[in-house]
Design a protein around this motif. Structure first.
Motif, short mmCIF file in Angstrom:
data_model
loop_
_atom_site.label_atom_id
_atom_site.label_comp_id
_atom_site.label_asym_id
_atom_site.label_seq_id
_atom_site.Cartn_x
_atom_site.Cartn_y
_atom_site.Cartn_z
N SER A 1 1.61 -4.30 2.63
CA SER A 1 1.46 -5.73 2.90
C SER A 1 0.14 -6.19 2.29
O SER A 1 -0.73 -5.38 1.96
N LEU A 2 -0.02 -7.51 2.20
CA LEU A 2 -1.27 -8.07 1.69
C LEU A 2 -2.42 -7.73 2.64
O LEU A 2 -3.54 -7.44 2.20
N ASP A 3 -2.15 -7.71 3.94
CA ASP A 3 -3.19 -7.32 4.90
C ASP A 3 -3.68 -5.90 4.63
O ASP A 3 -4.87 -5.62 4.75
N ASP A 4 -2.75 -5.00 4.24
CA ASP A 4 -3.14 -3.62 3.92
C ASP A 4 -4.16 -3.57 2.78
O ASP A 4 -5.05 -2.73 2.77
N LEU B 1 -15.36 -3.96 -0.40
CA LEU B 1 -14.25 -3.45 0.41
C LEU B 1 -13.97 -1.97 0.14
O LEU B 1 -13.79 -1.19 1.06
N PHE B 2 -13.90 -1.61 -1.15
CA PHE B 2 -13.61 -0.22 -1.51
C PHE B 2 -13.97 0.02 -2.97
O PHE B 2 -14.20 -0.91 -3.73
N VAL B 3 -14.00 1.30 -3.32
CA VAL B 3 -14.21 1.74 -4.70
C VAL B 3 -12.94 2.45 -5.14
O VAL B 3 -12.42 3.30 -4.41
N PHE C 1 -1.92 -1.15 -5.28
CA PHE C 1 -0.76 -1.69 -4.56
C PHE C 1 0.22 -0.60 -4.14
O PHE C 1 1.03 -0.82 -3.25
N GLN C 2 0.14 0.57 -4.74
CA GLN C 2 0.98 1.69 -4.32
C GLN C 2 0.56 2.21 -2.95
O GLN C 2 1.33 2.88 -2.27
N ARG C 3 -0.65 1.91 -2.52
CA ARG C 3 -1.18 2.36 -1.24
C ARG C 3 -0.90 1.38 -0.11
O ARG C 3 -1.29 1.63 1.02
N PHE D 1 2.77 -10.94 -1.98
CA PHE D 1 2.76 -9.48 -2.05
C PHE D 1 4.12 -8.95 -2.54
O PHE D 1 4.17 -8.01 -3.34
N GLU D 2 5.19 -9.57 -2.08
CA GLU D 2 6.53 -9.12 -2.48
C GLU D 2 6.74 -9.28 -3.99
O GLU D 2 7.41 -8.47 -4.62
N GLU D 3 6.16 -10.32 -4.57
CA GLU D 3 6.25 -10.50 -6.03
C GLU D 3 5.52 -9.38 -6.75
O GLU D 3 6.01 -8.86 -7.76
#
Length: 165
Positions: free
Chosen positions: A153-156, A84-86, A148-150, A133-135
């Motif tokens: 939402s979980l979809d993000d 997905l990403f690095v 998670f700072q980026r 995600f809210e937790e």
């Protein structure tokens, strides 16, 4: 009490500090929850939540390492999907290039695992949970992975791509 907390931190620094490390990490989702592992010995508050993962051994392919790490840390047997990403994780003295993959559950049951590189009294894995995600976002930023700072939402999280630093 300080000695109990310092021993894992010292072990983390001895094994991983002041060197560049490659890590493979997996994003496992069940509906609106993400699998997360809580570590001690990392960060200023001694609580650090992140997706499961770890370092490949010499001669071990990235996807093989991720399958092994998931089994060790979480009890799940997984299939590794797309890269997905690095992410470049830099919290001196820790520095890692992290390859994040989508993963699918093939079996097993989620439980708190272990890190075989650490002794019994130096284990850094403290908890394994499926979290909303809210937790995750309710924790202070220094207590969760920087990815998670980026995200809002979980979809993000699953839309992240390319190189993150």
């Amino acid at each position: 009490m300080t000695e109990i907390l310092d021993k894992p931190r010292q072990e983390v620094l001895k094994l991983y500090g002041n060197r560049l490390r490659l890590r493979v990490c997996g994003l496992y989702r069940e509906g609106d929850r993400l699998l997360m592992v809580r570590h001690r010995g990392i960060g200023p508050t001694d609580t650090f939540w992140c997706p499961p993962g770890g370092g490949p051994q010499f001669g071990e392919a990235a996807h093989e390492a991720l399958v092994r790490e998931f089994a060790e840390e979480t009890g799940l047997k997984i299939a590794v999907g797309d890269l997905l990403f690095v992410n470049e994780f830099m919290q001196p003295p820790l520095h890692a290039l992290e390859l994040f993959f989508d993963v699918k559950n093939l079996g097993g049951s989620i439980h708190q695992g272990f890190d075989p590189e650490m002794g019994a009294d130096e284990q850094i894995i403290q908890d394994v949970q499926m979290m909303h995600f809210e937790e995750i976002k309710a924790y202070p930023p220094e207590e969760v992975h920087t990815l998670f700072q980026r995200c809002e939402s979980l979809d993000d999280v699953f839309r992240l791509s390319g190189y993150l630093h």
